[in-house]
Design a protein around this motif. Sequence first.
Motif, PDB file in Angstrom:
ATOM      1  N   VAL A 113       2.360   1.592  -3.403  1.00  0.00           N
ATOM      2  CA  VAL A 113       1.335   2.051  -4.348  1.00  0.00           C
ATOM      3  C   VAL A 113       1.083   3.543  -4.160  1.00  0.00           C
ATOM      4  O   VAL A 113       0.968   4.291  -5.146  1.00  0.00           O
ATOM      5  CB  VAL A 113       0.032   1.231  -4.198  1.00  0.00           C
ATOM      6  CG1 VAL A 113      -1.123   1.901  -4.902  1.00  0.00           C
ATOM      7  CG2 VAL A 113       0.228  -0.179  -4.723  1.00  0.00           C
ATOM      8  N   ASN A 114       1.024   3.990  -2.917  1.00  0.00           N
ATOM      9  CA  ASN A 114       0.829   5.431  -2.663  1.00  0.00           C
ATOM     10  C   ASN A 114       2.021   6.242  -3.174  1.00  0.00           C
ATOM     11  O   ASN A 114       1.842   7.326  -3.745  1.00  0.00           O
ATOM     12  CB  ASN A 114       0.594   5.690  -1.176  1.00  0.00           C
ATOM     13  CG  ASN A 114      -0.774   5.236  -0.721  1.00  0.00           C
ATOM     14  OD1 ASN A 114      -1.710   5.179  -1.511  1.00  0.00           O
ATOM     15  ND2 ASN A 114      -0.894   4.883   0.545  1.00  0.00           N
ATOM     16  N   ASP A 115       3.238   5.707  -2.982  1.00  0.00           N
ATOM     17  CA  ASP A 115       4.420   6.390  -3.516  1.00  0.00           C
ATOM     18  C   ASP A 115       4.363   6.467  -5.036  1.00  0.00           C
ATOM     19  O   ASP A 115       4.663   7.512  -5.635  1.00  0.00           O
ATOM     20  CB  ASP A 115       5.701   5.671  -3.087  1.00  0.00           C
ATOM     21  CG  ASP A 115       5.982   5.795  -1.597  1.00  0.00           C
ATOM     22  OD1 ASP A 115       5.348   6.674  -0.955  1.00  0.00           O
ATOM     23  OD2 ASP A 115       6.809   5.016  -1.087  1.00  0.00           O
TER      24      ASP A 115
ATOM     25  N   ARG B  64       1.698   6.391  -6.883  1.00  0.00           N
ATOM     26  CA  ARG B  64       0.648   7.352  -7.254  1.00  0.00           C
ATOM     27  C   ARG B  64       1.158   8.784  -7.160  1.00  0.00           C
ATOM     28  O   ARG B  64       0.883   9.613  -8.028  1.00  0.00           O
ATOM     29  CB  ARG B  64      -0.578   7.171  -6.364  1.00  0.00           C
ATOM     30  CG  ARG B  64      -1.410   5.970  -6.716  1.00  0.00           C
ATOM     31  CD  ARG B  64      -2.621   5.852  -5.844  1.00  0.00           C
ATOM     32  NE  ARG B  64      -3.394   4.669  -6.210  1.00  0.00           N
ATOM     33  CZ  ARG B  64      -4.283   4.091  -5.433  1.00  0.00           C
ATOM     34  NH1 ARG B  64      -4.519   4.590  -4.232  1.00  0.00           N
ATOM     35  NH2 ARG B  64      -4.920   3.026  -5.847  1.00  0.00           N
ATOM     36  N   GLY B  65       1.901   9.081  -6.106  1.00  0.00           N
ATOM     37  CA  GLY B  65       2.476  10.425  -5.969  1.00  0.00           C
ATOM     38  C   GLY B  65       3.451  10.734  -7.095  1.00  0.00           C
ATOM     39  O   GLY B  65       3.426  11.825  -7.670  1.00  0.00           O
TER      40      GLY B  65
ATOM     41  N   ARG C 176       0.843  -1.214   0.000  1.00  0.00           N
ATOM     42  CA  ARG C 176       0.000   0.000   0.000  1.00  0.00           C
ATOM     43  C   ARG C 176       0.871   1.255   0.000  1.00  0.00           C
ATOM     44  O   ARG C 176       0.590   2.216  -0.712  1.00  0.00           O
ATOM     45  CB  ARG C 176      -0.933  -0.005   1.209  1.00  0.00           C
ATOM     46  CG  ARG C 176      -2.089  -0.930   1.048  1.00  0.00           C
ATOM     47  CD  ARG C 176      -3.040  -0.856   2.207  1.00  0.00           C
ATOM     48  NE  ARG C 176      -4.165  -1.760   1.981  1.00  0.00           N
ATOM     49  CZ  ARG C 176      -4.961  -2.191   2.925  1.00  0.00           C
ATOM     50  NH1 ARG C 176      -4.789  -1.799   4.172  1.00  0.00           N
ATOM     51  NH2 ARG C 176      -5.942  -3.011   2.624  1.00  0.00           N
ATOM     52  N   ARG C 177       1.923   1.222   0.825  1.00  0.00           N
ATOM     53  CA  ARG C 177       2.830   2.366   0.864  1.00  0.00           C
ATOM     54  C   ARG C 177       3.501   2.564  -0.500  1.00  0.00           C
ATOM     55  O   ARG C 177       3.594   3.687  -1.003  1.00  0.00           O
ATOM     56  CB  ARG C 177       3.884   2.166   1.952  1.00  0.00           C
ATOM     57  CG  ARG C 177       4.716   3.431   2.201  1.00  0.00           C
ATOM     58  CD  ARG C 177       5.920   3.178   3.075  1.00  0.00           C
ATOM     59  NE  ARG C 177       6.888   2.422   2.302  1.00  0.00           N
ATOM     60  CZ  ARG C 177       7.577   1.368   2.763  1.00  0.00           C
ATOM     61  NH1 ARG C 177       7.413   0.954   3.990  1.00  0.00           N
ATOM     62  NH2 ARG C 177       8.432   0.729   1.999  1.00  0.00           N
TER      63      ARG C 177
END
Length: 128
Positions: A43-45, A47-48, A40-41
């Motif tokens: 994926v968030n990175d 996305r950013g 998840r982390r």
Amino acid sequence: MDMYNPFTLTLSEHGDRTEASDKITERRFTRVETHIAWLRRDVNDIRGELKDIRSEIKDVRDEIKDVRGEIRDVRAEITDVRSEIKDVRGEIKDVRKDMRADFRLMFSALIGLALGLAGIMAKGFHWL
């Protein structure tokens, strides 16, 4: 009922095995949850970073539009310069024609002057 029948055994009779398997399962779930948190982390990175890349792409596209506009302006200026060069060439041709006519006129005047002067000198020296 028969106590040794395999169909009648319950979990309470296999307590040691279930506790060990529960610990193993819980460790596995903990590990899976940790991996899911990392994913998840990540994926968030991603996305950013994707948002940053999209904004950079937008900036590049804007710059490309600006450059295309400048190219259009340069092409228009080149076309103007070419037409001005054609005009200058035409004017140079006209000047050359005028220079030829002026040269012929001046050369014929010089020849006429030389002949006239020679005639006056011949008359003065009584050669004629």
